[in-house]
Design a protein around this motif. Sequence first.
Motif, PDB file in Angstrom:
ATOM      1  N   GLU A 220      40.460  38.749  40.108  1.00 33.25           N
ATOM      2  CA  GLU A 220      39.326  38.938  40.166  1.00 33.25           C
ATOM      3  C   GLU A 220      38.917  39.682  41.734  1.00 33.25           C
ATOM      4  OE1 GLU A 220      40.271  35.345  37.841  1.00 33.25           O
ATOM      5  OE2 GLU A 220      40.805  36.197  39.911  1.00 33.25           O
ATOM      6  N   PHE A 221      39.903  39.769  42.477  1.00 34.23           N
ATOM      7  CA  PHE A 221      39.741  40.532  43.678  1.00 34.23           C
ATOM      8  C   PHE A 221      40.027  41.938  43.496  1.00 34.23           C
ATOM      9  CE2 PHE A 221      41.832  41.772  47.976  1.00 34.23           C
ATOM     10  CZ  PHE A 221      40.662  41.984  48.681  1.00 34.23           C
ATOM     11  N   LEU A 222      40.729  42.073  42.708  1.00 35.83           N
ATOM     12  CA  LEU A 222      40.735  43.711  42.464  1.00 35.83           C
ATOM     13  C   LEU A 222      39.988  44.287  41.510  1.00 35.83           C
ATOM     14  CD1 LEU A 222      44.829  43.547  41.198  1.00 35.83           C
ATOM     15  CD2 LEU A 222      43.761  44.666  43.387  1.00 35.83           C
ATOM     16  N   ALA A 223      39.168  43.499  40.841  1.00 33.98           N
ATOM     17  CA  ALA A 223      37.958  43.915  40.128  1.00 33.98           C
ATOM     18  C   ALA A 223      36.757  43.811  41.024  1.00 33.98           C
ATOM     19  CB  ALA A 223      37.487  42.902  38.909  1.00 33.98           C
ATOM     20  N   ALA A 224      36.786  43.120  42.043  1.00 30.57           N
ATOM     21  CA  ALA A 224      35.732  43.388  43.079  1.00 30.57           C
ATOM     22  C   ALA A 224      35.843  44.716  44.023  1.00 30.57           C
ATOM     23  CB  ALA A 224      35.635  42.132  44.040  1.00 30.57           C
TER      24      ALA A 224
ATOM     25  N   TYR B  56      37.070  47.484  42.883  1.00 29.98           N
ATOM     26  CA  TYR B  56      36.628  48.440  42.035  1.00 29.98           C
ATOM     27  C   TYR B  56      35.266  48.284  41.504  1.00 29.98           C
ATOM     28  CZ  TYR B  56      41.087  50.856  41.643  1.00 29.98           C
ATOM     29  OH  TYR B  56      42.067  51.465  41.960  1.00 29.98           O
ATOM     30  N   ASP B  57      34.581  47.383  42.118  1.00 33.40           N
ATOM     31  CA  ASP B  57      33.014  47.046  42.068  1.00 33.40           C
ATOM     32  C   ASP B  57      32.917  47.082  40.422  1.00 33.40           C
ATOM     33  OD1 ASP B  57      30.488  46.701  42.474  1.00 33.40           O
ATOM     34  OD2 ASP B  57      29.917  48.753  42.350  1.00 33.40           O
TER      35      ASP B  57
ATOM     36  N   THR C  46      47.295  43.709  35.048  1.00 33.76           N
ATOM     37  CA  THR C  46      45.809  43.670  35.026  1.00 33.76           C
ATOM     38  C   THR C  46      45.343  44.757  34.080  1.00 33.76           C
ATOM     39  OG1 THR C  46      45.624  42.640  37.231  1.00 33.76           O
ATOM     40  CG2 THR C  46      43.782  43.990  36.489  1.00 33.76           C
ATOM     41  N   LEU C  47      44.587  44.476  33.101  1.00 38.93           N
ATOM     42  CA  LEU C  47      43.985  45.284  32.163  1.00 38.93           C
ATOM     43  C   LEU C  47      42.524  45.362  32.482  1.00 38.93           C
ATOM     44  CD1 LEU C  47      45.338  43.718  28.850  1.00 38.93           C
ATOM     45  CD2 LEU C  47      46.592  45.210  30.475  1.00 38.93           C
ATOM     46  N   GLY C  48      41.885  46.745  32.002  1.00 36.44           N
ATOM     47  CA  GLY C  48      40.298  46.897  32.160  1.00 36.44           C
ATOM     48  C   GLY C  48      40.012  47.447  33.438  1.00 36.44           C
ATOM     49  N   LEU C  49      40.834  47.734  34.315  1.00 35.89           N
ATOM     50  CA  LEU C  49      40.527  48.648  35.399  1.00 35.89           C
ATOM     51  C   LEU C  49      41.214  49.899  35.561  1.00 35.89           C
ATOM     52  CD1 LEU C  49      40.769  45.454  38.092  1.00 35.89           C
ATOM     53  CD2 LEU C  49      38.592  46.521  36.842  1.00 35.89           C
TER      54      LEU C  49
END
Length: 315
Positions: free
Chosen positions: A121-125, A127-128, A269-272
Amino acid sequence: MLALTMGDPAGIGPEIAQGAWRALRGELPFVLIGAESMGRPVDSVAEAASIFAEALPVLPVALPVAPAPGRPDLRNAPAVIESIARAVELFRDGDVGGVVTNPIAKSVLKQAGFPHPGHTEFLAALYDAPGREVMMLAGPSLRVVPVTIHLSLREAIDRLSTEEIVRVARTTDRALRRDFAIPAPRLAIAGLNPHAGEDGYMGMEEIVLIRPAIAQLRAEGIDASDPLPPDTMFTEAARARYDAAICMYHDQALIPLKTIDMANGVNVTLGLPLVRTSPDHGTAFDIAGRGLADPSSLVAALRMADRIARNRSIA
């Protein structure tokens, strides 16, 4: 070249980083972002590459408190977070081909004010892109993807939805094609209830939530199975029939993966846009500093990050 974060410095991260360097020193270079004491300090990724055959290179991060194995300190939490953020920055700048993260102690970071449930979740944040991230656990003979992740079981069931199953399965299908070079992925869809609901006699979620998601995925050309009984879909014979299992909650996915091959399991992690992998275990404070930590999962994570980066470069 890959970037490796230090994780919690009181855990086994420093030990397995050294173990991974010894295993990969002639094969796959990486640079650790952590305390100077964890290896040989360098000023740049280029310098790290030049000395990798001789020593584990470290891009230094200042720790307010000298780490004591097995005794995490809240005062070092900002440095743990900085290590992750710097690794992502190196990837964004094109200095490294991927990021591998050593285990963090979520409870310690939470006490220090960290607002995210975990790395993913931090990685997604960073990458906004909150809500786009998907967690996969991958081993040599099984890949699993939980639809709900860091939630209590009761909350996970409440949050399960057709839309989320579709989102996670779509992301998995795309990642299997691009990152794992599988041209026609086969997805096994787990049921939620015993016997996959037994036509509604043991629960309605398969009928109300899961089958509509499968119908939508198939309409989009994605190869998705009918809901499978979770107690039989992970046998050796069953695993040969699919490329990844879409599971409804955290432990439904992680228990079989870790039981089958804990040592070689990798968190992906997928999707980023980021290439990110991690060992499939935690900080192991109970054995930190005792020379007992096995670097196998970290070695597997580094190798998988390298393979994903290479697959993306030719996709």
